[in-house]
Design a protein around this motif. Structure first.
Motif, mmCIF file in Angstrom:
data_model
loop_
_atom_site.group_PDB
_atom_site.id
_atom_site.type_symbol
_atom_site.label_atom_id
_atom_site.label_comp_id
_atom_site.label_asym_id
_atom_site.label_seq_id
_atom_site.Cartn_x
_atom_site.Cartn_y
_atom_site.Cartn_z
ATOM 1 N N LEU A 132 0.842 -1.196 0.000
ATOM 2 C CA LEU A 132 0.000 0.000 0.000
ATOM 3 C C LEU A 132 0.879 1.249 0.000
ATOM 4 C CD1 LEU A 132 -2.599 -1.139 2.711
ATOM 5 C CD2 LEU A 132 -2.819 -1.311 0.209
ATOM 6 N N HIS A 133 0.226 2.404 -0.214
ATOM 7 C CA HIS A 133 0.987 3.656 -0.362
ATOM 8 C C HIS A 133 0.544 4.696 0.650
ATOM 9 C CE1 HIS A 133 2.837 2.318 -4.133
ATOM 10 N NE2 HIS A 133 1.741 1.569 -4.177
ATOM 11 N N LEU A 134 1.520 5.392 1.196
ATOM 12 C CA LEU A 134 1.245 6.361 2.249
ATOM 13 C C LEU A 134 1.524 7.774 1.751
ATOM 14 C CD1 LEU A 134 1.508 6.206 5.790
ATOM 15 C CD2 LEU A 134 3.434 7.507 5.026
ATOM 16 N N CYS A 135 0.619 8.698 2.074
ATOM 17 C CA CYS A 135 0.882 10.119 1.811
ATOM 18 C C CYS A 135 0.621 10.892 3.089
ATOM 19 C CB CYS A 135 -0.016 10.655 0.700
ATOM 20 S SG CYS A 135 0.583 10.201 -0.910
ATOM 21 N N ILE A 136 1.335 11.990 3.228
ATOM 22 C CA ILE A 136 1.262 12.756 4.465
ATOM 23 C C ILE A 136 0.633 14.118 4.213
ATOM 24 C CG2 ILE A 136 2.696 13.887 6.232
ATOM 25 C CD1 ILE A 136 4.580 11.489 6.063
ATOM 26 N N LYS B 119 -14.211 12.009 5.911
ATOM 27 C CA LYS B 119 -14.333 11.968 4.440
ATOM 28 C C LYS B 119 -13.168 11.191 3.829
ATOM 29 C CE LYS B 119 -16.988 16.162 3.876
ATOM 30 N NZ LYS B 119 -16.722 17.575 4.089
ATOM 31 N N ALA B 120 -11.976 11.394 4.391
ATOM 32 C CA ALA B 120 -10.797 10.676 3.861
ATOM 33 C C ALA B 120 -10.963 9.179 4.069
ATOM 34 C CB ALA B 120 -9.540 11.182 4.545
ATOM 35 N N GLU B 121 -11.495 8.807 5.225
ATOM 36 C CA GLU B 121 -11.660 7.377 5.511
ATOM 37 C C GLU B 121 -12.605 6.702 4.517
ATOM 38 O OE1 GLU B 121 -12.615 7.192 9.734
ATOM 39 O OE2 GLU B 121 -10.657 8.124 10.071
ATOM 40 N N ALA B 122 -13.577 7.493 4.044
ATOM 41 C CA ALA B 122 -14.568 6.924 3.129
ATOM 42 C C ALA B 122 -14.122 6.987 1.666
ATOM 43 C CB ALA B 122 -15.894 7.674 3.301
ATOM 44 N N ALA B 123 -12.954 7.580 1.419
ATOM 45 C CA ALA B 123 -12.520 7.781 0.030
ATOM 46 C C ALA B 123 -12.090 6.451 -0.591
ATOM 47 C CB ALA B 123 -11.379 8.796 -0.009
ATOM 48 N N PRO B 124 -12.156 6.365 -1.942
ATOM 49 C CA PRO B 124 -11.823 5.108 -2.624
ATOM 50 C C PRO B 124 -10.409 4.627 -2.321
ATOM 51 C CG PRO B 124 -12.653 6.759 -4.185
ATOM 52 C CD PRO B 124 -12.580 7.427 -2.866
ATOM 53 N N GLY B 125 -10.298 3.352 -2.039
ATOM 54 C CA GLY B 125 -8.985 2.720 -1.865
ATOM 55 C C GLY B 125 -8.338 2.950 -0.517
ATOM 56 N N VAL B 126 -8.928 3.769 0.335
ATOM 57 C CA VAL B 126 -8.270 4.119 1.596
ATOM 58 C C VAL B 126 -8.374 2.977 2.597
ATOM 59 C CG1 VAL B 126 -8.364 5.665 3.597
ATOM 60 C CG2 VAL B 126 -8.517 6.592 1.279
ATOM 61 N N LYS B 127 -7.241 2.622 3.195
ATOM 62 C CA LYS B 127 -7.199 1.514 4.148
ATOM 63 C C LYS B 127 -6.985 1.999 5.574
ATOM 64 C CE LYS B 127 -7.398 -1.734 1.045
ATOM 65 N NZ LYS B 127 -8.667 -2.419 0.873
ATOM 66 N N ALA C 238 -1.155 14.572 9.358
ATOM 67 C CA ALA C 238 -1.949 13.339 9.303
ATOM 68 C C ALA C 238 -1.466 12.521 8.106
ATOM 69 C CB ALA C 238 -3.437 13.663 9.153
ATOM 70 N N ALA C 239 -1.891 11.249 8.068
ATOM 71 C CA ALA C 239 -1.421 10.392 6.987
ATOM 72 C C ALA C 239 -2.535 9.483 6.495
ATOM 73 C CB ALA C 239 -0.249 9.551 7.462
ATOM 74 N N VAL C 240 -2.481 9.169 5.213
ATOM 75 C CA VAL C 240 -3.451 8.254 4.618
ATOM 76 C C VAL C 240 -2.700 7.110 3.940
ATOM 77 C CG1 VAL C 240 -5.176 7.975 2.790
ATOM 78 C CG2 VAL C 240 -5.220 10.008 4.233
ATOM 79 N N GLU D 43 -3.054 10.403 -2.179
ATOM 80 C CA GLU D 43 -2.892 11.855 -2.358
ATOM 81 C C GLU D 43 -4.239 12.547 -2.420
ATOM 82 O OE1 GLU D 43 -0.241 12.967 -5.566
ATOM 83 O OE2 GLU D 43 1.436 12.037 -4.499
ATOM 84 N N ASP D 44 -5.181 11.942 -3.121
ATOM 85 C CA ASP D 44 -6.521 12.531 -3.188
ATOM 86 C C ASP D 44 -7.157 12.572 -1.805
ATOM 87 O OD1 ASP D 44 -6.291 12.925 -5.853
ATOM 88 O OD2 ASP D 44 -7.509 11.190 -6.459
ATOM 89 N N ALA D 45 -6.984 11.498 -1.058
ATOM 90 C CA ALA D 45 -7.684 11.403 0.235
ATOM 91 C C ALA D 45 -7.136 12.384 1.267
ATOM 92 C CB ALA D 45 -7.602 9.963 0.757
#
Ligand code: MCN
Ligand code: CUM
Length: 783
Positions: A40-44, A61-69, A109-111, A120-122
């Protein structure tokens, strides 16, 4: 001309680099090349403010975004006691901000998502409610009594971090009181950034089945990173494997532990799959370790005829929001007290105060040898100021004040013991090679015609090779370094070292050392660095310490192998061990040169025909604790012409005469010098990271922070003298940072020399054309 790797007795020869075929063809394996199943990929998410209270973070909203784990905030990390981490300077630093942010681009924060684009979108969907606070970017203002306190987490309610001093205050002050001549100069060494081509990043791979955590990371010091990860996370150290694969330039930027690494590790531990985090260029420049940012004042006390007596230095060091410099514990200002340089002062006193501001942390990076860049620039600049005051030629003033060759080992007034040097010889070679007398004549003629040509000198002394372990440590870990060598039955060798190169050519130079000691060729020896599961413990590659420490370990380790090989050779030659002699290529019988066995013969015997009482196999390890540092030095001369219309400085010639003791590979040393000079040139003329009053970083990319291209870069001329280090087993000293330590002063001195008819005393770097143009205009030289 370069020589092939099959060359025997390779020490001191320009052997072609073993690493180049893979690197030049794009076949290097860098962190971002690592692709693991289910990764998986992390963005800050980073702060837009330099100083602000965080009122609330909404991640829904970020948690509900596509692909977010996974979405992580400082609050989440706080539950694991990981919202803060220790720095290499004994301070703590926020991993993800909890209550407030202290610099623009700080980690908030990080996704973690299936793709980088999704992550990046999230992060854009995370809502943070900031309450802006007053910002402090000027370290002098930070020290004023009414300045806002930045570090509310600390007991000390002040932005002052520490005071540090070296030398003898009273003796120095006494000399200054009596001295016939005193000069004083304020000098700023601006904030710059090492900005390696490859930014920082990691892949954290926790495997729940084995319980092992593998961290691939851009690291100049993998063992230090492993220990720091163990201390920070509490994860057992033997279950952590740090692998530093090919590194695309470090320049000191890849020594510290960064928040992104910790977040990636936490994410992988939580999710049980590999997590990759790779910085963008802006993240690298605007949040990872910067360099310099020293506000320095130097005074020299001297006699009328140019004998320098004492040096007094006062410095304000802007460390940003966290004190995170990668300095040895005892030296918060690094090795800055080498500031007396190549000159025989009777006394010196140096003081430095570290200060917090709303800027990213750091300070020790960018080919600096722990702040020697600042020290060299300062002394070489003020010596020129003194020459001007005394109306003396700056070359003459230097020659009058050098530490003389018979004074070595020389104890400096700030307590260093310089191992060896012949400053006069090296400098005279430089003066002769550049044609100093003729250049001065040409300059007079040009000045008479109203043209501005300058000659700038820098005769610097470096200090590299930390340990000695008795006074050098990082996080309490003593600064030694190590090598482990295994000779296989067919006489082929694998050697592992505790350092980790980022382009310096260790795969070649350390193979040269071992091949030389064992009578083999470079292509018989593979050098491996960077994997903590296989390499012996070492402190890493920075501060030009690899040759002084691991290079020594490699030589002494190979000699251990040779000692054992001698016993086996005696058995093969059927003589007493005392009758066996080693001639650099083979063992033979004293007085019977016809009978000999090579290291290859011995290696085979070590596995097939071992005499009674000797362990089978042929391998050894060595941990080397240096008795002293090494003191390479150099004499650099720049010749510049100034364009009156634009203020642009053209570097017509630049000669670097270096002395790093015995040289392992002259071609690699020359490459190191070219690279370091190019960086010194960039610092002198084009690099700066300014901040506006709100703490906005004004150069967070390569459009505003300039990296020189081949087109900008002058043609470098190099030469060398050889003054071996008396305590290093090969007589070698480090060299990697010398050209960046020595060159900025030569460029700046050249520009000021050119402008001396106008009475200009000093210009702070970077010397942009507009700064020169303004001066020319003020003097009516240009419209
Ligand atoms: N060498 C030699 N003979 C000597 C001294 C050195 O042949 N007497 C060789 C060495 O064996 C090594 C190279 O020159 O291959 C540099 O050696 P050394 O001076 O020991 O420095 P390190 O290997 O410890 O490298 C660190 C130094 C630092 S601190 C920075 S910053 C920097 C520099 O190296 N970063 C670099 N040079 C760099 N070069 C590249 N390509 N990339 C970086 O990130
Ligand atoms: Cu100070 S830059 Mo180098 O020491 O890696």
């Amino acid at each position: 001309m370069a020589l092939p790797q099959t060359e025997l007795r390779p020490m001191g020869k320009p052997i072609l680099r073993k690493e180049d075929p893979r690197l030049i063809r794009g076949k290097g394996r860098f962190v971002d090349d690592i692709l693991l199943p289910n990764m998986l990929h992390l963005c800050i998410l980073r702060s837009p403010y330099a100083h602000a209270r965080i009122r609330r973070i909404d991640t829904s909203k970020a948690e509900a975004a596509p692909g977010v784990k996974l979405v992580l905030t400082g609050e989440d990390l706080a539950k694991m006691n990981l919202a803060w981490m220790p720095t290499l300077a004994g301070d703590v630093q926020m991993v993800l901000a909890t209550d407030k942010v202290l610099f623009q681009y700080q980690e908030v924060a990080a996704v973690v998502a299936e793709t980088r684009a999704q992550a990046e979108d999230a992060i854009q969907l995370i809502e943070v409610d900031y309450e802006p606070l007053p910002v402090v970017v000027d370290p002098f203002k930070a020290l004023e009594p009414d300045a806002p306190i930045l570090r509310e987490d600390k007991e000390k309610k002040s932005n002052h971090i520490w005071h540090w001093e070296a030398g003898d205050r009273e003796e120095t002050d006494a000399i200054f009181r009596e001295a016939p001549v005193v000069v004083k100069q304020n000098v700023r060494f601006q904030r710059v950034h090492p900005s390696p081509l490859e930014p920082c990043g990691c892949v954290a791979d926790y495997n729940p089945a084995t319980g092992k955590l593998v961290v691939y990371v851009t690291s100049q010091a993998p063992h230090v990173h492993r220990t720091a990860i163990a201390l920070t996370t509490g994860f057992p150290e033997h279950m952590i494997q740090v692998i530093s694969p090919d590194v695309g330039g470090g320049f000191g930027n890849k020594v510290p532990l960064y928040p992104g690494y910790v977040v990636a590790i936490v994410a992988s531990l939580k999710l049980g799959v590999p997590v990759k985090w790779i910085e963008t260029r802006t993240e690298n420049i605007a949040s990872t370790h910067f360099a310099r940012d020293y506000h320095m004042t130097a005074e020299i006390a001297a006699t009328e005829d140019g004998k320098m007596l004492a040096l007094r230095v006062k410095t304000i060091a802007d460390h940003g929001a966290f004190d995170a410099t990668a300095n040895p514990t005892k030296y918060p200002a690094g090795l800055y007290s080498i500031v007396t340089g190549s000159y025989d002062f009777k006394a010196a006193f140096v003081e430095v105060d570290g200060v917090h501001t709303n800027k990213p942390p750091g300070g020790v990076a960018y080919r600096c040898s722990f702040r020697v860049t600042e020290a060299s620039y300062l002394i070489e600049r003020v010596v020129d100021v003194l020459a001007r005051r005394l109306k003396m030629d700056p070359a003459e003033l230097r020659l009058r004040n050098f530490i003389r060759k018979e004074q070595f080992p020389y104890r400096s007034p700030t307590g260093w013991v310089y191992d060896s040097g012949d400053y006069e010889k090296t400098f005279k070679l430089a003066l002769e090679r550049i044609g100093y007398e003729e250049l001065r004549k040409e300059q007079k003629e040009k000045w008479a015609r109203g043209e501005f040509m300058g000659i700038g000198i820098s005769t610097f002394t470096e200090i590299v090779g930390a340990g000695p372990a008795h006074s050098f440590d990082i996080l309490g870990i003593k600064m030694f370094d190590s090598a482990e060598i295994r000779v296989h039955p067919t006489g082929k060798v694998i050697a592992r070292l505790g350092v980790r190169h980022q382009g310096q050519g260790h795969e070649t130079t350390f193979a040269q050392i071992i091949a030389e000691e064992l009578g083999l060729s470079v292509d018989d020896v593979v050098v491996e660095e960077g994997d903590t599961d296989t390499a012996p413990y070492g402190l890493g590659t920075y501060a030009s310490r690899s040759t002084p420490t691991a290079g020594a370990a490699a030589a002494l380790c190979a000699r251990r192998i040779r000692d054992k090989a001698r016993k086996i050779a005696a058995h093969l030659l059927e003589v007493n061990e005392d009758d066996v002699v080693w001639d650099g290529a083979a063992f033979s019988v004293k007085g019977l040169p016809g009978r000999s066995v090579t290291m290859k013969d011995v290696a085979f015997a070590a596995y097939t025909n071992v005499p009674d009482g000797i362990e089978p196999g042929l391998e050894a390890s060595y941990y080397y604790n240096p008795p002293n540092l090494t003191f390479p030095y150099g004499a650099y001369i720049a010749v510049v012409d100034i364009d009156k219309g634009t203020g642009a400085v053209k570097v017509r010639r630049f000669l670097a005469v270096d002395d790093c003791g015995n040289v392992i590979n002259p071609m690699i040393v020359e490459g190191q010098v070219h690279g370091g000079l190019t960086e010194g040139f960039a610092i002198a003329f084009m690099q700066d990271i300014p901040y506006d009053a709100d703490g906005n970083c004004l150069a967070p990319n390569w459009m505003d922070y300039l990296v020189p291209t081949a087109w900008d870069t002058p043609r470098w001329e190099t030469d060398r003298t050889v003054t071996p280090s008396p305590h290093h087993p090969l007589g070698a000293k480090g060299v990697g940072e010398s050209p960046n330590v020595g060159s900025p002063a030569a460029f700046v001195n050249a520009v000021l020399d050119a402008l001396s008819p106008l009475g200009v005393e000093h210009i702070d770097m970077p010397i942009y054309p507009w700064k020169v143009w303004k001066i020319l205009r003020e003097h009516g030289i240009t419209e």
